[in-house]
Structures are given as C-alpha cells and as structure tokens.
Write a protein that holds these residues in place. Structure first.
Motif, short mmCIF file in Angstrom:
data_model
loop_
_atom_site.label_atom_id
_atom_site.label_comp_id
_atom_site.label_asym_id
_atom_site.label_seq_id
_atom_site.Cartn_x
_atom_site.Cartn_y
_atom_site.Cartn_z
N HIS A 261 -41.71 34.23 -27.67
CA HIS A 261 -42.57 33.51 -26.73
C HIS A 261 -43.88 33.16 -27.44
CE1 HIS A 261 -39.81 34.63 -23.55
NE2 HIS A 261 -39.86 35.88 -23.99
N THR A 262 -44.28 31.90 -27.36
CA THR A 262 -45.46 31.43 -28.11
C THR A 262 -46.71 32.22 -27.76
OG1 THR A 262 -44.46 29.23 -27.99
CG2 THR A 262 -46.70 29.37 -28.82
N ASN A 263 -46.80 32.68 -26.52
CA ASN A 263 -48.00 33.40 -26.11
C ASN A 263 -48.18 34.70 -26.88
OD1 ASN A 263 -50.34 33.36 -24.39
ND2 ASN A 263 -49.44 35.08 -23.28
N GLU A 264 -47.10 35.21 -27.48
CA GLU A 264 -47.24 36.39 -28.34
C GLU A 264 -48.20 36.09 -29.49
OE1 GLU A 264 -43.36 37.40 -29.74
OE2 GLU A 264 -42.44 37.22 -27.76
N ILE A 265 -48.15 34.87 -29.98
CA ILE A 265 -49.02 34.45 -31.08
C ILE A 265 -50.40 34.06 -30.56
CG2 ILE A 265 -49.32 32.79 -32.96
CD1 ILE A 265 -46.97 34.74 -33.34
N LEU A 266 -50.43 33.22 -29.54
CA LEU A 266 -51.71 32.69 -29.05
C LEU A 266 -52.59 33.78 -28.46
CD1 LEU A 266 -50.51 29.36 -27.39
CD2 LEU A 266 -51.44 29.72 -29.69
N ARG A 267 -51.98 34.74 -27.78
CA ARG A 267 -52.77 35.81 -27.17
C ARG A 267 -53.59 36.56 -28.20
NH1 ARG A 267 -48.88 38.02 -24.52
NH2 ARG A 267 -48.28 39.47 -26.19
N GLU A 268 -53.05 36.74 -29.38
CA GLU A 268 -53.73 37.51 -30.43
C GLU A 268 -54.58 36.64 -31.34
OE1 GLU A 268 -52.56 40.41 -34.20
OE2 GLU A 268 -51.11 40.04 -32.60
N ASP A 269 -54.12 35.43 -31.60
CA ASP A 269 -54.75 34.65 -32.69
C ASP A 269 -55.45 33.36 -32.25
OD1 ASP A 269 -54.11 35.89 -35.43
OD2 ASP A 269 -52.21 36.05 -34.35
N SER B 90 -53.81 14.33 -33.78
CA SER B 90 -54.99 15.12 -33.46
C SER B 90 -55.00 15.32 -31.95
CB SER B 90 -56.26 14.39 -33.92
OG SER B 90 -57.41 15.08 -33.49
N LEU B 91 -54.72 16.55 -31.51
CA LEU B 91 -54.50 16.79 -30.09
C LEU B 91 -55.72 17.33 -29.36
CD1 LEU B 91 -52.22 16.71 -27.91
CD2 LEU B 91 -51.81 19.12 -28.43
N VAL B 92 -56.39 18.32 -29.96
CA VAL B 92 -57.50 19.00 -29.27
C VAL B 92 -58.64 19.23 -30.25
CG1 VAL B 92 -58.22 21.11 -28.07
CG2 VAL B 92 -55.95 20.17 -27.65
N SER C 65 -43.64 20.48 -33.76
CA SER C 65 -42.82 20.50 -32.55
C SER C 65 -43.06 19.22 -31.77
CB SER C 65 -43.21 21.70 -31.68
OG SER C 65 -44.51 21.51 -31.12
N ALA C 66 -42.45 19.14 -30.61
CA ALA C 66 -42.76 18.07 -29.67
C ALA C 66 -44.15 18.29 -29.08
CB ALA C 66 -41.72 18.03 -28.55
N THR C 67 -44.84 17.20 -28.77
CA THR C 67 -46.18 17.31 -28.19
C THR C 67 -46.15 18.05 -26.87
OG1 THR C 67 -46.80 15.22 -29.24
CG2 THR C 67 -48.21 16.00 -27.46
N GLY C 68 -45.13 17.80 -26.06
CA GLY C 68 -45.03 18.46 -24.76
C GLY C 68 -45.00 19.97 -24.87
N ILE C 69 -44.31 20.48 -25.88
CA ILE C 69 -44.26 21.93 -26.09
C ILE C 69 -45.66 22.46 -26.35
CG2 ILE C 69 -43.48 23.74 -27.67
CD1 ILE C 69 -40.89 22.19 -28.02
N ALA C 70 -46.40 21.80 -27.25
CA ALA C 70 -47.75 22.25 -27.58
C ALA C 70 -48.66 22.24 -26.35
CB ALA C 70 -48.33 21.37 -28.68
N VAL C 71 -48.58 21.17 -25.57
CA VAL C 71 -49.43 21.06 -24.38
C VAL C 71 -49.12 22.17 -23.38
CG1 VAL C 71 -49.96 19.64 -22.37
CG2 VAL C 71 -49.82 18.59 -24.63
N ARG C 72 -47.84 22.41 -23.13
CA ARG C 72 -47.47 23.46 -22.17
C ARG C 72 -47.91 24.84 -22.65
NH1 ARG C 72 -42.87 20.14 -21.61
NH2 ARG C 72 -41.72 21.33 -23.19
N GLU C 73 -47.75 25.10 -23.93
CA GLU C 73 -48.10 26.42 -24.45
C GLU C 73 -49.61 26.64 -24.47
OE1 GLU C 73 -46.00 28.62 -24.75
OE2 GLU C 73 -44.07 27.62 -25.05
N LEU C 74 -50.37 25.58 -24.65
CA LEU C 74 -51.83 25.69 -24.74
C LEU C 74 -52.53 25.59 -23.40
CD1 LEU C 74 -52.45 23.44 -27.87
CD2 LEU C 74 -52.89 25.90 -27.76
N ALA C 75 -51.81 25.16 -22.36
CA ALA C 75 -52.46 24.82 -21.09
C ALA C 75 -53.35 25.94 -20.56
CB ALA C 75 -51.39 24.46 -20.05
#
Length: 300
Positions: free
Chosen positions: A98-106, A151-153, A117-127
């Motif tokens: 699960h991507t949040n395993e990475i984002l939660r820590e880092d 360049s997304l964010v 990846s697809a842009t939609g995946i990145a947007v959903r995971e970062l929301a």
C-alpha cells in the motif's frame, strides 16, 4: 530573475545512455541541493522498475534516493525484486503493498517524489496529504515508457518544474509543465519568494496575485528593503502612505508587502505578505535587527 535567465543559470549536462542501459550523466546543481535531500521513486509496474534502476544510478550520486517497488507477493513479482536488488543496496530499496506505507513515513522528509505510474494513481495516493498541507515536496509523474514526465505538485516553491526539466533531460521524456506564469513568461510570486529567501505568510494569496498578473492588472509593491533590477511590467512601488509614488497614478487593488515587521499595517485591499526566512517568529522573539547596512536586497 526572469524565467529565461533562470533556466540559463541552471545547467544540465547529460551524456548518452551507456551500453549497460544505465543513464550516464550528471546534474550541475550543487549550489542548491546536496546529499541530504531525500528523493522517492515509486512505481507499480515492471517497466517502471527498469526506470527506477536507471534513475537511481544517476541520482544517488548526489542525493539520498529511496526506491519503492509495489509487491503483490506473487512468484513473478518476487523474481523481479531479486533482479533489482542486485543493482540497488538493500537500504535504498523498499517493497510495499500500500503506497501509504511509504508516504506516511517519508512524505514530509522528501524533497522530491517521482511516481512512475498513471497520473490518476499519484493523485489518489497523494489526496490525503494535499488536503492537509499547502506546502510539500515536489511531485512528478512519469509513464513507464518515459514518453512524458509531468510536473504535478509544487512547481515553483518545491521546484517541481525545474525537476521536471531535469528528469526529462535524463530520460528523453517530454517535460509537461502547466504552470501559467511559466508558459506566459510572467512574474511568479512563489518563485520570487524562493529566489529571495522569503516566506509567504498565506500561500493562498499566491493564486490571488497570479490571476491578476495574468490579466495584466497593476500590482503594487511595498517594502522595507532595497531593490536591485527592474520591476516586472505592471508592478509599481508604493510609499508608506500606501500610495503609488507617482501622485497621479491609481492605487493598485492588489500588492506585495515585503517586510520584516509582521505588524506592518495593511497596504492593499488584496495583499500577499512576505518576510525574510531568518526572521524568527513572534513567539520565539525577533533576534535580527535590520539596519541600512545589513537589510536584505530584493532581486527582480
């Protein structure tokens, strides 16, 4: 500094891809970045893993890079992990389900996140993170064939637009930048703040200034500091009375207030307030006393 000059001042040197498939090159940015900056490479596909390996070998020479590979636990998936683990040190390679395993820590530790990846995946995971924080790491999205890198964010403050151009140069992908001020060659308040080491009190005001810049509406500038260079077209200095220095001119509705004094009175109906970064907060006490000899110089 203008956009063209900014790009000319930032040199990217890239060599051809080597016979081993790794990207052989370098990024001349030692004046702005160092090994302490943390980069995350996140991908979910076999094609993405190949680009993770190539980018790692180039970027890890200058930065701390963590390669994050999605794993579903299947036999084929584990085989690909083994191939990649032979190229990347174990401490720089992490599997996740699960991507949040990475984002939660880092997420907060990272300077740059690249989703392959697809842009939609990145947007959903970062929301979740984007809703909570106005400021965060630069985020790019690149497809796993390296056709486009987006360049997304955090295009300006986080440096995503610069990173996008660099990664495009390294991979051969087309850089996709949608920031209006970049595309139209207009003044950017967040880039101005970054170049002059200023903090923006309310990041929501970036949008208010930007839309007026793009409409060619007049923008006022009130500042305690000296100015070097020429003001952008449509920008006007105002005095302590809050009026343009030319008495006959109309007072701008919107402006920048650049000061070390957080108690400075309101100067414009709509204003973006900026302060030097090394002024401590009111809670900690102001410890820097500015005089005509040591106050900052603003560069346009």
């Amino acid at each position: 500094m203008g956009i063209v000059n900014e790009l000319n001042a930032f040199t990217i040197n890239v060599r051809r891809k080597g016979m081993d498939g790794h990207i052989s090159g370098w990024i001349d940015s030692s004046d702005r970045r160092d090994k302490r900056e943390r980069l995350l490479l996140i991908t979910y596909t076999e094609g993405g893993e190949e680009w993770v390996g190539k980018l790692y070998h180039t970027l890890s020479e200058q930065y701390s890079v963590l390669c994050c590979i999605h794993s579903d636990g299947s036999f084929n998936n584990m085989g690909r992990r083994s191939a990649l683990s032979g190229e990347i040190p174990p401490e720089d390679l992490r599997e996740f389900q699960h991507t949040n395993e990475i984002l939660r820590e880092d997420y907060r530790r990272a300077s740059l996140i690249i989703f392959i990846s697809a842009t939609g995946i990145a947007v959903r995971e970062l929301a979740e993170y984007l809703r909570k924080e106005m400021l965060g790491p630069a985020v790019l999205v690149m497809d796993d064939m390296a056709i486009h890198v987006i360049s997304l964010v955090s295009g300006h403050i986080g440096g995503a637009n610069e990173w996008c151009r660099e990664i495009a140069a390294l991979t051969g992908a087309e850089a996709v930048i949608t920031t209006a001020t970049d595309l139209h060659g207009r003044f950017s308040v967040d880039m101005f703040a970054k170049e002059n080491d200023l903090l923006i009190e309310d990041p929501a005001m970036i949008k208010e200034v930007t839309k007026r810049v793009l409409r060619a509406q007049p923008i006022g500038i009130y500042t305690d500091f000296d100015i070097e260079g020429h003001l952008p077209k449509g920008f006007f200095l105002v005095g302590r009375s809050g009026k343009r220095r030319k008495a006959y001119a109309m007072h701008p509705e919107c402006g920048l207030v650049i000061t070390y004094d957080r108690d400075t009175q309101k100067k414009f109906e709509v204003e973006c307030r900026l302060f030097p970064k090394h002024i401590e907060t009111e809670e900690d006490g102001i410890t820097v006393a500015y005089t005509p000899s040591n106050r900052p110089i603003l560069h346009f």
